[in-house]
Structure formats: C-alpha cells, structure tokens
Write a protein that holds these residues in place. Structure first.
Motif, PDB file in Angstrom:
ATOM      1  N   SER A  32      23.776  44.638  45.491  1.00  0.00           N
ATOM      2  CA  SER A  32      23.288  43.535  44.664  1.00  0.00           C
ATOM      3  C   SER A  32      22.033  43.918  43.888  1.00  0.00           C
ATOM      4  O   SER A  32      21.757  43.368  42.834  1.00  0.00           O
ATOM      5  N   LEU A  33      21.266  44.894  44.402  1.00  0.00           N
ATOM      6  CA  LEU A  33      20.079  45.342  43.679  1.00  0.00           C
ATOM      7  C   LEU A  33      20.473  45.975  42.346  1.00  0.00           C
ATOM      8  O   LEU A  33      19.817  45.775  41.333  1.00  0.00           O
ATOM      9  N   ASP A  34      21.584  46.724  42.331  1.00  0.00           N
ATOM     10  CA  ASP A  34      22.078  47.311  41.086  1.00  0.00           C
ATOM     11  C   ASP A  34      22.446  46.227  40.079  1.00  0.00           C
ATOM     12  O   ASP A  34      22.205  46.380  38.889  1.00  0.00           O
ATOM     13  N   VAL A  35      23.050  45.138  40.551  1.00  0.00           N
ATOM     14  CA  VAL A  35      23.425  44.035  39.665  1.00  0.00           C
ATOM     15  C   VAL A  35      22.169  43.391  39.075  1.00  0.00           C
ATOM     16  O   VAL A  35      22.114  43.113  37.874  1.00  0.00           O
ATOM     17  N   MET A  36      21.148  43.191  39.876  1.00  0.00           N
ATOM     18  CA  MET A  36      19.899  42.605  39.367  1.00  0.00           C
ATOM     19  C   MET A  36      19.242  43.544  38.360  1.00  0.00           C
ATOM     20  O   MET A  36      18.726  43.088  37.337  1.00  0.00           O
ATOM     21  N   ASN A  37      19.254  44.833  38.617  1.00  0.00           N
ATOM     22  CA  ASN A  37      18.706  45.798  37.662  1.00  0.00           C
ATOM     23  C   ASN A  37      19.498  45.786  36.358  1.00  0.00           C
ATOM     24  O   ASN A  37      18.922  45.921  35.277  1.00  0.00           O
ATOM     25  N   ALA A  38      20.817  45.632  36.449  1.00  0.00           N
ATOM     26  CA  ALA A  38      21.651  45.557  35.253  1.00  0.00           C
ATOM     27  C   ALA A  38      21.318  44.309  34.441  1.00  0.00           C
ATOM     28  O   ALA A  38      21.294  44.352  33.208  1.00  0.00           O
ATOM     29  N   ILE A  39      21.040  43.192  35.107  1.00  0.00           N
ATOM     30  CA  ILE A  39      20.664  41.965  34.402  1.00  0.00           C
ATOM     31  C   ILE A  39      19.354  42.175  33.649  1.00  0.00           C
ATOM     32  O   ILE A  39      19.229  41.821  32.469  1.00  0.00           O
ATOM     33  N   VAL A  40      18.369  42.769  34.313  1.00  0.00           N
ATOM     34  CA  VAL A  40      17.092  43.051  33.649  1.00  0.00           C
ATOM     35  C   VAL A  40      17.312  44.034  32.501  1.00  0.00           C
ATOM     36  O   VAL A  40      16.743  43.872  31.410  1.00  0.00           O
ATOM     37  N   GLY A  41      18.161  45.039  32.704  1.00  0.00           N
ATOM     38  CA  GLY A  41      18.470  45.995  31.650  1.00  0.00           C
ATOM     39  C   GLY A  41      19.098  45.321  30.444  1.00  0.00           C
ATOM     40  O   GLY A  41      18.782  45.649  29.294  1.00  0.00           O
ATOM     41  N   MET A  42      19.985  44.353  30.685  1.00  0.00           N
ATOM     42  CA  MET A  42      20.614  43.635  29.576  1.00  0.00           C
ATOM     43  C   MET A  42      19.585  42.781  28.837  1.00  0.00           C
ATOM     44  O   MET A  42      19.640  42.667  27.606  1.00  0.00           O
ATOM     45  N   ILE A  43      18.642  42.211  29.567  1.00  0.00           N
ATOM     46  CA  ILE A  43      17.580  41.437  28.913  1.00  0.00           C
ATOM     47  C   ILE A  43      16.751  42.352  28.011  1.00  0.00           C
ATOM     48  O   ILE A  43      16.394  41.974  26.888  1.00  0.00           O
ATOM     49  N   ILE A  87      12.211  51.079  31.886  1.00  0.00           N
ATOM     50  CA  ILE A  87      13.255  50.708  30.924  1.00  0.00           C
ATOM     51  C   ILE A  87      14.507  51.545  31.160  1.00  0.00           C
ATOM     52  O   ILE A  87      15.623  51.014  31.199  1.00  0.00           O
ATOM     53  N   LEU A  88      14.341  52.841  31.345  1.00  0.00           N
ATOM     54  CA  LEU A  88      15.497  53.702  31.619  1.00  0.00           C
ATOM     55  C   LEU A  88      16.163  53.349  32.946  1.00  0.00           C
ATOM     56  O   LEU A  88      17.388  53.411  33.071  1.00  0.00           O
ATOM     57  N   GLY A  89      15.356  52.982  33.936  1.00  0.00           N
ATOM     58  CA  GLY A  89      15.917  52.598  35.230  1.00  0.00           C
ATOM     59  C   GLY A  89      16.784  51.355  35.137  1.00  0.00           C
ATOM     60  O   GLY A  89      17.852  51.281  35.751  1.00  0.00           O
ATOM     61  N   PHE A  90      16.322  50.381  34.354  1.00  0.00           N
ATOM     62  CA  PHE A  90      17.088  49.134  34.211  1.00  0.00           C
ATOM     63  C   PHE A  90      18.301  49.313  33.304  1.00  0.00           C
ATOM     64  O   PHE A  90      19.412  48.919  33.657  1.00  0.00           O
ATOM     65  N   THR A  91      18.095  49.914  32.135  1.00  0.00           N
ATOM     66  CA  THR A  91      19.210  50.045  31.194  1.00  0.00           C
ATOM     67  C   THR A  91      20.215  51.102  31.639  1.00  0.00           C
ATOM     68  O   THR A  91      21.365  51.072  31.209  1.00  0.00           O
ATOM     69  N   GLY A  92      19.799  52.001  32.515  1.00  0.00           N
ATOM     70  CA  GLY A  92      20.722  53.009  33.037  1.00  0.00           C
ATOM     71  C   GLY A  92      21.796  52.409  33.930  1.00  0.00           C
ATOM     72  O   GLY A  92      22.802  53.056  34.215  1.00  0.00           O
TER      73      GLY A  92
END
Length: 154
Positions: A32-43, A87-92
C-alpha cells in the motif's frame, strides 16, 4: 478561471485512470505504500502539467504545452534541484505504459471528433502516415544498428 478548472478536471480524470491501472499492478506484487507514493507522484505530474499549460498561455511564443511540460519535468529531476530525489521517488512509481495508454485513448477521441477533416484529406493522409511510419521504423533501426555496432555487441 473556468478554463483552468476544466484543464484540472481533465488532468485529474486522466490521473485517476492511470492510478487505477497502476494500483492493480502494484497490489499484485507491491504494497500500500507504493500505491500512496504513486498517488503523490501523480499529483506531482498533474502540477507540472498545469504549470506548463499556464506557461504556454502566459508567453506569446508558439511552443506547445507538452514541450514546456518536458522542460519543466527535466528541470525538476536534475541533480541540482533540491527535491529531485523525492520527485523521482514518487513519480518512479508510475508506469509509463499506463500513462501512454491514456494519452493514446485521448488522442483517439480527439481524432474521432475531427472525422470530417480527415475525410477531406482522404488518400493523402494514408500516404503521409505510411511515409512517417516507414521513416520512423527504418530510422530507429539504423540508429540501433550503428550504436550496437559501435559497442561491439553485433
């Protein structure tokens, strides 16, 4: 303000579609942490897109918004940018495959709304499309051949 709101709605809808497909992929093997990071990356991606659209509107230059988005995305991911790693961590976490699918779907809808213009171009459009496809294919093949030859891999 209405234009900006409509742009934001379209970007959020596109982002939600990308995140939905991304969540399915991440939940198969991720957490679920990956999903939250993906949400922040999309923002972050949506923010870059909105800023790019506003830059395009503000400047009198005839440069498309995607070029501004590419430039801005490159700038915020360079090593000298203070939050580059975050930024790279989230958008990655976001797969470019899902983003590409949404872009192609929107492009298809856009072309579908201009069928009368496409009908007027008739056979000329087919000739141009074939030339572009062949040129792109053979150009890529030549570049790959040269690079692989120079590296001694073939």
């Amino acid at each position: 303000m209405t234009k900006t709101l409509n742009q934001l709605k379209a970007l959020v809808l596109s982002g939600a579609i990308v995140l939905t497909t991304q969540a399915v992929n991440l939940m198969r093997g991720g957490n679920s942490l990956d999903v939250m990071n993906a949400i922040v990356g999309m923002i972050v991606i949506i923010a870059i897109c909105i800023i790019s659209l506003k830059i395009k509107e503000a400047l009198p230059l005839k440069i498309p918004a995607f070029a501004w988005a590419s430039l801005l995305g490159t700038l915020v991911t360079t090593p000298w940018f203070p939050w580059q790693e975050q930024i790279l961590g989230f958008t990655g976490q976001i797969s470019s495959g899902q983003v590409g699918t949404v872009i192609l779907a929107v492009a298809g809808i856009s072309i579908g709304t201009k069928l009368d213009d496409i009908k007027r171009l008739s056979w000329k459009m087919v000739v141009v499309a074939c030339a572009v496809f062949c040129g792109t294919f053979f150009g890529s093949a030549i570049i790959a051949q040269v690079v692989l030859k120079l590296q001694g891999l073939i």
